[in-house]
Design a protein around this motif. Structure first.
Motif, PDB file in Angstrom:
ATOM      1  N   UNK A 208       0.818  -1.224   0.000  1.00 49.02           N
ATOM      2  CA  UNK A 208       0.000   0.000   0.000  1.00 49.02           C
ATOM      3  C   UNK A 208       0.846   1.265   0.000  1.00 49.02           C
ATOM      4  N   UNK A 209       1.954   1.235   0.739  1.00 53.96           N
ATOM      5  CA  UNK A 209       2.759   2.456   0.838  1.00 53.96           C
ATOM      6  C   UNK A 209       3.538   2.763  -0.433  1.00 53.96           C
TER       7      UNK A 209
ATOM      8  N   UNK B 114       2.551   2.064  -3.441  1.00 52.89           N
ATOM      9  CA  UNK B 114       1.680   2.282  -4.599  1.00 52.89           C
ATOM     10  C   UNK B 114       1.921   3.651  -5.247  1.00 52.89           C
ATOM     11  N   UNK B 115       1.996   4.744  -4.471  1.00 50.34           N
ATOM     12  CA  UNK B 115       2.229   6.028  -5.137  1.00 50.34           C
ATOM     13  C   UNK B 115       3.509   6.045  -5.970  1.00 50.34           C
TER      14      UNK B 115
ATOM     15  N   UNK C 245       6.270  14.105  -8.954  1.00 50.78           N
ATOM     16  CA  UNK C 245       5.621  13.324  -7.900  1.00 50.78           C
ATOM     17  C   UNK C 245       6.562  12.243  -7.375  1.00 50.78           C
TER      18      UNK C 245
ATOM     19  N   UNK D 272       8.024  11.975  -3.569  1.00 46.94           N
ATOM     20  CA  UNK D 272       7.858  10.785  -2.743  1.00 46.94           C
ATOM     21  C   UNK D 272       9.192  10.250  -2.263  1.00 46.94           C
TER      22      UNK D 272
ATOM     23  N   UNK E  10       9.886  10.001   1.636  1.00 51.60           N
ATOM     24  CA  UNK E  10      10.036   8.667   2.211  1.00 51.60           C
ATOM     25  C   UNK E  10      11.424   8.483   2.820  1.00 51.60           C
TER      26      UNK E  10
END
Lengths: 221, 230
Positions: free
Chosen positions: A168-169, A171-172, A199, A203, A207
């Motif tokens: 889930x993390x 995915x971006x 983007x 990220x 992160x």
């Protein structure tokens, strides 16, 4: 800084001497690509369309396979405690492991890029941009996977938990990378893809910094 | 089996009951207010679901930030209390997020023609949902309370990054989903005052229920912890 490089270098050497991890990951990828190539059918048109998605899905799966390697050996050999006992701050452990994971993922990613170019007819005219996407994508992925691998290192069911938390993390990151690759494959000018590139960059920065900040809290004790 | 002894820290207090009671009354009132609000110009009566959908989504987002706050607090202070509150917040937030997705789907069917569309707002919300489901699963999988709390805090902190992205996605990508009703970045209110009131009633009611449920869940968690120790 030197510590980071040494740690990453040591892990890489161990990984290549051990061979099992990296070989199984590459083999897994090859099989996966064959299955996907068969699933998407023989028409080159369909294959080319699927190529960016295939590339990143395969890399994401390989990454989750390799993520456990970051701390697997440390726990097996009980060297994690020694790492923790070394004086100084603990961020360098994170960065060292991140560098290791990143290099590993990048290597696998490059092999994968070659394979998809061959099997899925991915157009390679703008290959420097592919490499840049691969660099940024792997960095974002490795940032999260290293963090979670360290967090769950001492846990027994980590092989199951890791992908569950990881996917889930990332995915971006994967999404932005896929879009970028797709645009490049379609031959769009880089200006139109700048949004996705930005983007991805944002990220990566977020992160890596955030993980590095929280990581020391996760390991102690 | 001996029931957990209630102590001043985990007794069900009147404040929690009061907040919950008020909240439930508010939800009922808010529901009637929403159902009696004037129909929308373009969407008709369907738009009434807005009064539920928007406040629910806000609560879901708020839950992420509250969980983030408690998780950071836990990592800094190492009080088990903060960890329990973070966990309670995530669980309650998940309910609100599920309701948001559900009401959103019910709303999307008549207006967009489909229940689900892979556009940025919906996708990012679904990702957020998956992240917090992961949070709950991780908590269930780790036995050691301290390790559990640390791992959960890590997940909550990293997960909260996606909230602003989800919030801003309607602007950044100009998606199918309509833009924010009240833009928190500029303070501009994009809806009419007559529609705003039922929504605000619901917002207040949901906030009360939210706080009440979190307090209740944290109390239960505190009792569970007390029993484990005993």
């Amino acid at each position: 800084m030197q510590r980071i490089l040494w740690l990453a270098w040591r892990d890489l050497v161990l990984e290549f001497r051990g061979r099992t991890g990296i070989l199984s990951a590459v083999f897994f990828l090859a099989v996966m690509l064959f299955i996907l190539a068969m699933a998407f059918g023989p028409s080159p048109q369909a294959l080319r369309q699927a190529a960016p998605g295939v590339l990143w899905v395969a890399l994401a799966f390989a990454g989750s396979l390799l993520a456990g390697r970051a701390f697997g050996l440390e726990v097996e050999d009980g060297t994690l405690d020694e790492l923790l006992l070394t004086p100084g701050s603990r961020e360098w452990i994170y960065f060292g492991k991140l560098l290791f994971q990143f290099t590993l993922l990048l290597g696998v990613g490059l092999a994968l890029l070659g394979l998809t170019a061959g099997l899925f007819y991915l157009p390679m005219q703008s290959w420097p941009w592919y490499i840049l996407t691969l660099l940024l994508g792997s960095l974002g992925y490795a940032a999260i996977s290293t963090f979670y691998a360290g967090m769950l290192a001492r846990l027994r069911g980590r092989e199951v938990l890791l992908p569950l938390l990881l996917f889930p993390l990332v995915i971006p990151v994967v999404l932005a990378a896929v879009r970028l690759t797709q645009g490049l494959a379609e031959g769009l000018p880089i200006v139109e893809l700048a949004d996705w590139l930005r983007l991805l960059l944002v990220f990566d920065v977020v992160y890596v910094t955030l993980c590095a900040v929280i990581f020391p809290y996760m390991l102690e004790g | 089996m001996q029931l957990a002894r209630s102590s001043p820290t985990n007794r069900l207090d009147y404040l929690t009951l009061g907040i919950l009671g008020l909240g439930i009354i508010g939800v009922v009132w808010g529901f009637f207010a929403a159902m009696s609000s004037p129909p929308d110009q373009s969407q008709g009566y369907v738009a009434r679901i807005f009064h539920l959908h928007v406040p629910m989504a806000w609560m879901a987002y708020a839950a992420s930030f509250v969980a983030l706050g408690y998780s950071v607090a836990y990592l800094v202070r190492r009080k088990a209390h903060h960890d329990r509150l973070a966990a309670a917040t995530v669980e309650v937030g998940l309910i609100f997020m599920a309701l948001t997705l559900l009401t959103g789907m019910l709303w999307a069917r008549p207006t967009w023609g489909v229940y689900w569309d892979w556009e940025p707002r919906l996708t990012t919300t679904a990702i957020l949902f998956a992240i917090y489901v992961g949070y709950v699963v991780v908590r269930g999988a780790i036995e050691d309370p301290e390790l559990r709390a640390k791992a959960a805090a890590g997940v909550a902190i990293l997960g909260a990054i996606n909230v602003p992205i989800s919030y801003m996605s309607v602007k950044w990508w100009r998606s199918l989903h309509q833009t924010q009703s009240i833009d928190l970045t500029t303070g501009k209110i994009n809806v009419d005052a007559a529609i705003l009131i039922p929504m605000l009633i619901n917002l207040a009611a949901f906030t009360l229920v939210f706080i009440g449920l979190i307090r209740l869940r944290a109390l239960i968690a505190a009792r569970e912890a007390a029993r484990e120790e005993a």
